[in-house]
Enzyme design. Structure first.
Site, PDB file in Angstrom:
ATOM      1  N   ASN A  11       0.944  -1.001  -0.285  1.00 18.78           N
ATOM      2  CA  ASN A  11       0.683   0.026   0.183  1.00 18.78           C
ATOM      3  C   ASN A  11       0.939   1.462   0.070  1.00 18.78           C
ATOM      4  O   ASN A  11       1.404   1.509   0.692  1.00 18.78           O
ATOM      5  CB  ASN A  11      -1.174   0.123   1.059  1.00 18.78           C
ATOM      6  CG  ASN A  11      -1.804   0.888   1.687  1.00 18.78           C
ATOM      7  OD1 ASN A  11      -2.111   2.243   0.713  1.00 18.78           O
ATOM      8  ND2 ASN A  11      -1.915   1.371   2.239  1.00 18.78           N
ATOM      9  N   TRP A  12       0.796   1.800  -1.369  1.00 15.19           N
ATOM     10  CA  TRP A  12       1.679   2.845  -1.067  1.00 15.19           C
ATOM     11  C   TRP A  12       1.409   4.219  -0.201  1.00 15.19           C
ATOM     12  O   TRP A  12       2.521   4.946  -0.600  1.00 15.19           O
ATOM     13  CB  TRP A  12       2.300   3.311  -3.149  1.00 15.19           C
ATOM     14  CG  TRP A  12       3.117   1.561  -3.133  1.00 15.19           C
ATOM     15  CD1 TRP A  12       4.027   1.061  -2.805  1.00 15.19           C
ATOM     16  CD2 TRP A  12       3.744   1.685  -4.467  1.00 15.19           C
ATOM     17  NE1 TRP A  12       4.975   0.212  -2.800  1.00 15.19           N
ATOM     18  CE2 TRP A  12       5.032   0.780  -4.438  1.00 15.19           C
ATOM     19  CE3 TRP A  12       2.783   2.834  -5.480  1.00 15.19           C
ATOM     20  CZ2 TRP A  12       5.334   0.563  -5.739  1.00 15.19           C
ATOM     21  CZ3 TRP A  12       4.609   1.980  -6.803  1.00 15.19           C
ATOM     22  CH2 TRP A  12       4.968   1.061  -6.647  1.00 15.19           C
ATOM     23  N   LYS A  13      -0.009   4.562   0.179  1.00 14.12           N
ATOM     24  CA  LYS A  13      -0.685   5.270   0.452  1.00 14.12           C
ATOM     25  C   LYS A  13      -0.450   6.829  -1.013  1.00 14.12           C
ATOM     26  O   LYS A  13      -0.394   6.804  -1.863  1.00 14.12           O
ATOM     27  CB  LYS A  13       0.387   5.983   1.926  1.00 14.12           C
ATOM     28  CG  LYS A  13      -0.339   4.109   2.088  1.00 14.12           C
ATOM     29  CD  LYS A  13       0.389   4.378   4.034  1.00 14.12           C
ATOM     30  CE  LYS A  13       0.629   2.974   5.018  1.00 14.12           C
ATOM     31  NZ  LYS A  13       0.242   3.461   6.390  1.00 14.12           N
ATOM     32  N   HIS A  98      -9.522   0.641   5.168  1.00 15.19           N
ATOM     33  CA  HIS A  98      -8.597   1.141   6.002  1.00 15.19           C
ATOM     34  C   HIS A  98      -8.816   2.148   7.256  1.00 15.19           C
ATOM     35  O   HIS A  98      -9.408   2.894   7.028  1.00 15.19           O
ATOM     36  CB  HIS A  98      -6.896   2.038   5.019  1.00 15.19           C
ATOM     37  CG  HIS A  98      -5.980   1.949   5.314  1.00 15.19           C
ATOM     38  ND1 HIS A  98      -5.492   2.420   6.667  1.00 15.19           N
ATOM     39  CD2 HIS A  98      -4.593   0.640   5.347  1.00 15.19           C
ATOM     40  CE1 HIS A  98      -3.602   2.204   6.499  1.00 15.19           C
ATOM     41  NE2 HIS A  98      -3.808   1.137   5.905  1.00 15.19           N
ATOM     42  N   GLU A 100      -6.464   3.714   8.230  1.00 16.37           N
ATOM     43  CA  GLU A 100      -6.202   5.657   8.049  1.00 16.37           C
ATOM     44  C   GLU A 100      -7.789   6.200   7.269  1.00 16.37           C
ATOM     45  O   GLU A 100      -8.463   7.309   7.162  1.00 16.37           O
ATOM     46  CB  GLU A 100      -5.148   6.262   7.427  1.00 16.37           C
ATOM     47  CG  GLU A 100      -3.500   5.232   7.756  1.00 16.37           C
ATOM     48  CD  GLU A 100      -2.279   5.391   6.783  1.00 16.37           C
ATOM     49  OE1 GLU A 100      -2.824   5.427   5.572  1.00 16.37           O
ATOM     50  OE2 GLU A 100      -1.612   4.516   7.466  1.00 16.37           O
ATOM     51  N   GLU A 170      -5.138  -5.476  10.455  1.00 19.90           N
ATOM     52  CA  GLU A 170      -4.817  -4.366  10.473  1.00 19.90           C
ATOM     53  C   GLU A 170      -4.474  -3.543  12.343  1.00 19.90           C
ATOM     54  O   GLU A 170      -4.911  -2.802  11.672  1.00 19.90           O
ATOM     55  CB  GLU A 170      -4.369  -3.536   9.562  1.00 19.90           C
ATOM     56  CG  GLU A 170      -4.047  -4.068   8.449  1.00 19.90           C
ATOM     57  CD  GLU A 170      -3.574  -3.484   7.099  1.00 19.90           C
ATOM     58  OE1 GLU A 170      -2.261  -3.381   6.602  1.00 19.90           O
ATOM     59  OE2 GLU A 170      -4.059  -1.946   6.880  1.00 19.90           O
ATOM     60  N   GLY A 176       2.590   1.969  10.699  1.00 15.86           N
ATOM     61  CA  GLY A 176       3.743   2.703  10.822  1.00 15.86           C
ATOM     62  C   GLY A 176       4.050   3.420  12.266  1.00 15.86           C
ATOM     63  O   GLY A 176       4.640   4.145  11.502  1.00 15.86           O
ATOM     64  N   SER A 216       3.296  -2.781   9.821  1.00 15.11           N
ATOM     65  CA  SER A 216       4.936  -2.532  10.616  1.00 15.11           C
ATOM     66  C   SER A 216       5.877  -3.780  10.517  1.00 15.11           C
ATOM     67  O   SER A 216       6.656  -4.313  10.370  1.00 15.11           O
ATOM     68  CB  SER A 216       4.966  -2.316  11.990  1.00 15.11           C
ATOM     69  OG  SER A 216       4.906  -1.335  12.157  1.00 15.11           O
ATOM     70  N   GLY A 237       2.534  -0.747   4.360  1.00 15.25           N
ATOM     71  CA  GLY A 237       3.231   0.173   3.688  1.00 15.25           C
ATOM     72  C   GLY A 237       4.352   0.869   3.159  1.00 15.25           C
ATOM     73  O   GLY A 237       4.929   0.247   2.655  1.00 15.25           O
ATOM     74  N   GLY A 238       5.365   1.367   4.135  1.00 19.11           N
ATOM     75  CA  GLY A 238       6.617   1.660   4.728  1.00 19.11           C
ATOM     76  C   GLY A 238       7.680   0.935   4.151  1.00 19.11           C
ATOM     77  O   GLY A 238       8.219   1.620   2.860  1.00 19.11           O
TER      78      GLY A 238
END
Ligand code: PEP
Length: 254
Positions: A11-13, A98, A100, A170, A176, A216, A237-238
């Site tokens: 997920n490149w956000k 998600h 976020e 999640e 994150g 993470s 993500g990251g």
């Protein structure tokens, strides 16, 4: 249904321009060209979808996903994008609910439900994200929260409609933050979710359902997570932003 073939999803956000996204995909393609036993999904920002789709072409082991969508098919919804638009841009998956989106953009279990319905009608596979906050976990409310998220999120869906569903657990406190759920914590929840699906939709369905872990995940911890019997992949993500790191995640067995 994809019979629990491991799925590693990035997920490149809100990262990467179109050019940066294409450069990353080119590198990822080279690094993962020999991988056949793991499915890879990348969800770039909307602006990069068409370019990446053209870069990926037909076939291949990298699928395209979107990070969100609206439940209506078209209309006066400034700034929104529909399931059909994503489908025609080459998406196979769409991430829905998600944390976020829930935290910063008012996503609710009810809107997630409408979005899942629209995604399925357009032929997109929904990746339904669920998870508890740190406070909810500390108050022993994890399972109550998950129950509510999946019950309302999937309300009024019959078994046949859900064949392409993917679920992502999640824990919000692990996204994150660098804090990862322990393998036992993650397995406990994944097993709980699988049992919930067995009760609601039958054992055959629940045994085929892919449940991803997210929070993470990085090259250093993916192997242990993937060794858990109910963890079928990762939503990352990251650590998915760098193609080398994403490739290491995809090669978690080696
Ligand atoms: C995510 O955004 O779904 C996620 C799990 O992020 P990170 O891997 O950075 O924790």
């Amino acid at each position: 249904m994809d019979s629990r073939r491991p799925l590693i999803a990035g997920n490149w956000k809100m990262h990467k321009t179109g050019k940066q996204a294409v450069d990353s995909i080119r590198q990822l393609k080279d690094l993962t060209s020999s991988v056949t036993d793991v499915e890879i999904m990348v969800a770039p920002p909307f602006t990069a979808l068409s370019q990446i789709s053209a870069e990926l072409g037909a076939g291949g082991n990298i699928a395209l996903g979107a990070q969100n969508m609206h439940w209506e098919s078209e209309g006066a919804f400034t700034g929104e994008i529909s399931a059909n638009m994503l489908k025609s841009a080459g998406c196979r998956y769409v991430i829905l609910g998600h944390s976020e989106r829930r935290q910063f953009f008012g996503e609710t279990d009810q809107t997630v439900n409408k979005k899942i319905k629209a995604a399925l009608s357009a032929g997109l596979a929904p990746v339904l994200c669920v998870g508890e906050t740190e406070k909810q976990r500390n108050e022993n409310k994890t399972f109550n929260i998950l129950d509510k998220q999946i019950k309302i999120g999937l309300e009024n869906f019959v078994l046949n409609a859900l064949q392409s569903l993917v679920v992502a657990y999640e824990p919000v406190w692990a996204i994150g933050t660098g804090k990862t759920a322990t393998t036992d914590q993650a397995q406990e929840v994944h097993n709980y979710l699988r049992k919930w699906f067995a009760k609601e939709y039958g054992t055959e369905f629940s045994q085929k359902l892919r449940i991803l872990y997210g929070g993470s995940v990085k090259p250093a911890n993916i192997k242990d997570l993937m060794a858990m019997p109910d963890i079928d992949g990762a939503l990352v993500g990251g650590a998915s932003l760098d193609p080398n790191s994403l490739s290491q995640l995809v090669h978690y067995k080696s």
